[in-house]
Design a protein around this motif. Structure first.
Motif, mmCIF file in Angstrom:
data_model
loop_
_atom_site.group_PDB
_atom_site.id
_atom_site.type_symbol
_atom_site.label_atom_id
_atom_site.label_comp_id
_atom_site.label_asym_id
_atom_site.label_seq_id
_atom_site.Cartn_x
_atom_site.Cartn_y
_atom_site.Cartn_z
ATOM 1 N N CYS A 134 46.511 -17.914 -78.060
ATOM 2 C CA CYS A 134 45.870 -17.304 -79.227
ATOM 3 C C CYS A 134 46.943 -16.843 -80.206
ATOM 4 O O CYS A 134 47.601 -15.827 -79.975
ATOM 5 C CB CYS A 134 44.993 -16.131 -78.809
ATOM 6 S SG CYS A 134 43.752 -16.567 -77.557
ATOM 7 N N SER A 135 47.138 -17.587 -81.280
ATOM 8 C CA SER A 135 48.178 -17.273 -82.261
ATOM 9 C C SER A 135 47.609 -16.411 -83.377
ATOM 10 O O SER A 135 46.507 -16.670 -83.865
ATOM 11 C CB SER A 135 48.736 -18.567 -82.877
ATOM 12 O OG SER A 135 49.263 -19.383 -81.873
ATOM 13 N N PRO A 136 48.374 -15.397 -83.812
ATOM 14 C CA PRO A 136 47.912 -14.583 -84.941
ATOM 15 C C PRO A 136 47.765 -15.447 -86.196
ATOM 16 O O PRO A 136 48.549 -16.371 -86.418
ATOM 17 C CB PRO A 136 49.032 -13.550 -85.128
ATOM 18 C CG PRO A 136 49.829 -13.576 -83.860
ATOM 19 C CD PRO A 136 49.661 -14.944 -83.285
ATOM 20 N N CYS A 137 46.753 -15.136 -86.986
ATOM 21 C CA CYS A 137 46.561 -15.856 -88.242
ATOM 22 C C CYS A 137 47.754 -15.616 -89.166
ATOM 23 O O CYS A 137 48.326 -14.529 -89.187
ATOM 24 C CB CYS A 137 45.274 -15.375 -88.928
ATOM 25 S SG CYS A 137 43.788 -15.718 -87.983
ATOM 26 N N GLU A 138 48.118 -16.653 -89.925
ATOM 27 C CA GLU A 138 49.219 -16.539 -90.882
ATOM 28 C C GLU A 138 48.761 -15.730 -92.093
ATOM 29 O O GLU A 138 47.559 -15.605 -92.339
ATOM 30 C CB GLU A 138 49.648 -17.933 -91.336
ATOM 31 C CG GLU A 138 50.217 -18.782 -90.226
ATOM 32 C CD GLU A 138 50.591 -20.181 -90.717
ATOM 33 O OE1 GLU A 138 50.429 -20.472 -91.923
ATOM 34 O OE2 GLU A 138 51.045 -20.969 -89.884
ATOM 35 N N PRO A 139 49.708 -15.187 -92.872
ATOM 36 C CA PRO A 139 49.319 -14.495 -94.107
ATOM 37 C C PRO A 139 48.457 -15.409 -94.985
ATOM 38 O O PRO A 139 48.705 -16.617 -95.071
ATOM 39 C CB PRO A 139 50.659 -14.189 -94.782
ATOM 40 C CG PRO A 139 51.638 -14.115 -93.639
ATOM 41 C CD PRO A 139 51.154 -15.145 -92.657
ATOM 42 N N GLY A 140 47.420 -14.830 -95.590
ATOM 43 C CA GLY A 140 46.509 -15.610 -96.427
ATOM 44 C C GLY A 140 45.371 -16.238 -95.634
ATOM 45 O O GLY A 140 44.557 -16.962 -96.183
ATOM 46 N N HIS A 141 45.325 -15.962 -94.330
ATOM 47 C CA HIS A 141 44.284 -16.497 -93.461
ATOM 48 C C HIS A 141 43.710 -15.364 -92.610
ATOM 49 O O HIS A 141 44.338 -14.323 -92.458
ATOM 50 C CB HIS A 141 44.848 -17.597 -92.564
ATOM 51 C CG HIS A 141 45.308 -18.798 -93.326
ATOM 52 N ND1 HIS A 141 46.470 -18.806 -94.053
ATOM 53 C CD2 HIS A 141 44.749 -20.019 -93.483
ATOM 54 C CE1 HIS A 141 46.617 -19.994 -94.633
ATOM 55 N NE2 HIS A 141 45.585 -20.753 -94.299
ATOM 56 N N PHE A 142 42.527 -15.576 -92.026
ATOM 57 C CA PHE A 142 41.897 -14.527 -91.223
ATOM 58 C C PHE A 142 40.990 -15.137 -90.157
ATOM 59 O O PHE A 142 40.586 -16.297 -90.258
ATOM 60 C CB PHE A 142 41.091 -13.573 -92.125
ATOM 61 C CG PHE A 142 39.839 -14.187 -92.696
ATOM 62 C CD1 PHE A 142 38.592 -13.892 -92.164
ATOM 63 C CD2 PHE A 142 39.905 -15.074 -93.768
ATOM 64 C CE1 PHE A 142 37.443 -14.462 -92.685
ATOM 65 C CE2 PHE A 142 38.751 -15.649 -94.296
ATOM 66 C CZ PHE A 142 37.518 -15.343 -93.749
ATOM 67 N N ALA A 143 40.668 -14.339 -89.136
ATOM 68 C CA ALA A 143 39.702 -14.714 -88.095
ATOM 69 C C ALA A 143 38.804 -13.498 -87.881
ATOM 70 O O ALA A 143 39.192 -12.542 -87.230
ATOM 71 C CB ALA A 143 40.417 -15.101 -86.804
ATOM 72 N N GLU A 155 39.898 -16.394 -99.827
ATOM 73 C CA GLU A 155 39.454 -16.908 -101.123
ATOM 74 C C GLU A 155 40.478 -16.549 -102.200
ATOM 75 O O GLU A 155 41.216 -15.572 -102.056
ATOM 76 C CB GLU A 155 38.101 -16.284 -101.492
ATOM 77 C CG GLU A 155 36.964 -16.680 -100.567
ATOM 78 C CD GLU A 155 36.565 -18.137 -100.719
ATOM 79 O OE1 GLU A 155 36.583 -18.645 -101.859
ATOM 80 O OE2 GLU A 155 36.273 -18.767 -99.692
ATOM 81 N N PRO A 156 40.504 -17.303 -103.310
ATOM 82 C CA PRO A 156 41.350 -16.885 -104.438
ATOM 83 C C PRO A 156 40.989 -15.454 -104.855
ATOM 84 O O PRO A 156 39.827 -15.063 -104.801
ATOM 85 C CB PRO A 156 40.990 -17.890 -105.539
ATOM 86 C CG PRO A 156 40.526 -19.105 -104.803
ATOM 87 C CD PRO A 156 39.819 -18.567 -103.576
ATOM 88 N N GLY A 157 41.989 -14.686 -105.233
ATOM 89 C CA GLY A 157 41.779 -13.288 -105.610
ATOM 90 C C GLY A 157 41.900 -12.334 -104.436
ATOM 91 O O GLY A 157 41.771 -11.128 -104.582
ATOM 92 N N THR A 158 42.142 -12.897 -103.219
ATOM 93 C CA THR A 158 42.306 -12.066 -102.015
ATOM 94 C C THR A 158 43.507 -12.555 -101.222
ATOM 95 O O THR A 158 44.005 -13.670 -101.438
ATOM 96 C CB THR A 158 41.064 -12.129 -101.105
ATOM 97 O OG1 THR A 158 40.932 -13.452 -100.594
ATOM 98 C CG2 THR A 158 39.798 -11.730 -101.858
ATOM 99 N N SER A 164 45.219 -11.019 -89.384
ATOM 100 C CA SER A 164 44.130 -10.281 -90.037
ATOM 101 C C SER A 164 42.758 -10.775 -89.606
ATOM 102 O O SER A 164 42.557 -11.947 -89.313
ATOM 103 C CB SER A 164 44.239 -10.402 -91.557
ATOM 104 O OG SER A 164 45.388 -9.736 -92.021
ATOM 105 N N SER A 165 41.811 -9.820 -89.610
ATOM 106 C CA SER A 165 40.426 -10.161 -89.317
ATOM 107 C C SER A 165 39.602 -10.232 -90.606
ATOM 108 O O SER A 165 38.427 -10.563 -90.566
ATOM 109 C CB SER A 165 39.816 -9.134 -88.363
ATOM 110 O OG SER A 165 39.865 -7.848 -88.937
ATOM 111 N N ALA A 166 40.217 -9.916 -91.739
ATOM 112 C CA ALA A 166 39.542 -9.967 -93.040
ATOM 113 C C ALA A 166 40.588 -10.074 -94.140
ATOM 114 O O ALA A 166 41.772 -9.812 -93.911
ATOM 115 C CB ALA A 166 38.689 -8.713 -93.243
ATOM 116 N N CYS A 167 40.136 -10.447 -95.323
ATOM 117 C CA CYS A 167 41.011 -10.517 -96.492
ATOM 118 C C CYS A 167 40.728 -9.302 -97.380
ATOM 119 O O CYS A 167 39.625 -8.761 -97.364
ATOM 120 C CB CYS A 167 40.749 -11.798 -97.285
ATOM 121 S SG CYS A 167 41.013 -13.288 -96.307
#
Length: 199
Positions: A134-143, A155-158, A164-167
């Motif tokens: 289980c790899s941590p999400c990269e910056p700009g991505h989320f699970a 999304e653009p603007g975030t 991260s679990s959210a943007c």
């Protein structure tokens, strides 16, 4: 005195013997006509018999298999998946845990044994044996949910940080024009922007 009459179930009776002999582990004898140890039937693949002198072999339980004839025990299913069928004669019944999950234990018989990768992580690998998949999400991505095979792009603007679990929206004066952008960038002078700006 010699044995007379039919032999006992699970045993063989050599000519001239006084007592019946037990068939060995991994074999069975369902009838009363065995005269030699070679008359004891070997347990079939998918079955086993751990005890001597038995009438029947037993099916391997779910979570295990027995590929050979004459087995006294069944083998535990490998880590990283499950064996849901009882009486399995081959590890081909092994089903890998799906991507986004893992199973560190041998001998599992239910897909419930596959543990989900936590939020903020993902794994594209099926059949994984440990949480290290289980790899941590990269910056700009989320699970946002557990058990994902791939992190989603912000999304653009975030943007988001590692794992991260959210943007989160870009702060005022910054923007993120592209999906999955790892960080919000300052607006060029003299321009400004409101919170969550795309351009």
């Amino acid at each position: 005195s010699d044995c007379s009459g039919p032999c006992w179930l699970g045993h063989f009776c050599p000519e001239g013997s006084v007592l019946p002999h037990k068939c060995p582990a991994g074999t069975h004898m369902p009838n009363r006509r065995a005269a030699n140890i070679s008359d004891c039937f070997l347990c079939a693949p998918g079955q086993y018999q751990p005890e001597t002198g038995q009438e029947e072999c037993l099916p391997c339980a779910a979570g295990s298999f027995s590929p050979d004839v004459g087995s006294a025990a069944c083998e535990a299913c490998p880590k990283g998946g499950v064996c849901e069928d009882a009486g399995a004669a081959s590890r081909l019944v092994w089903q890998p845990c799906p991507a986004g999950s893992f199973n560190p234990n041998r001998g599992s018989s239910s897909s419930a044994a596959c543990e989900l990768c936590p939020v903020g992580t993902a794994s594209a690998v099926p059949g994984a044996e440990s949480s290290e998949t289980c790899s941590p999400c990269e910056p700009g991505h989320f699970a946002a949910t557990p058990g994902l095979s791939k992190c989603e792009r912000c999304e653009p603007g975030t943007t988001s940080g590692v794992g991260s679990s959210a943007c989160s929206e870009c702060a005022a004066g910054t923007y993120a024009a592209n999906p999955g952008q790892g960080q919000c960038v300052p607006c060029p002078y003299p321009l400004s922007s409101e919170r969550g700006a795309v351009i």
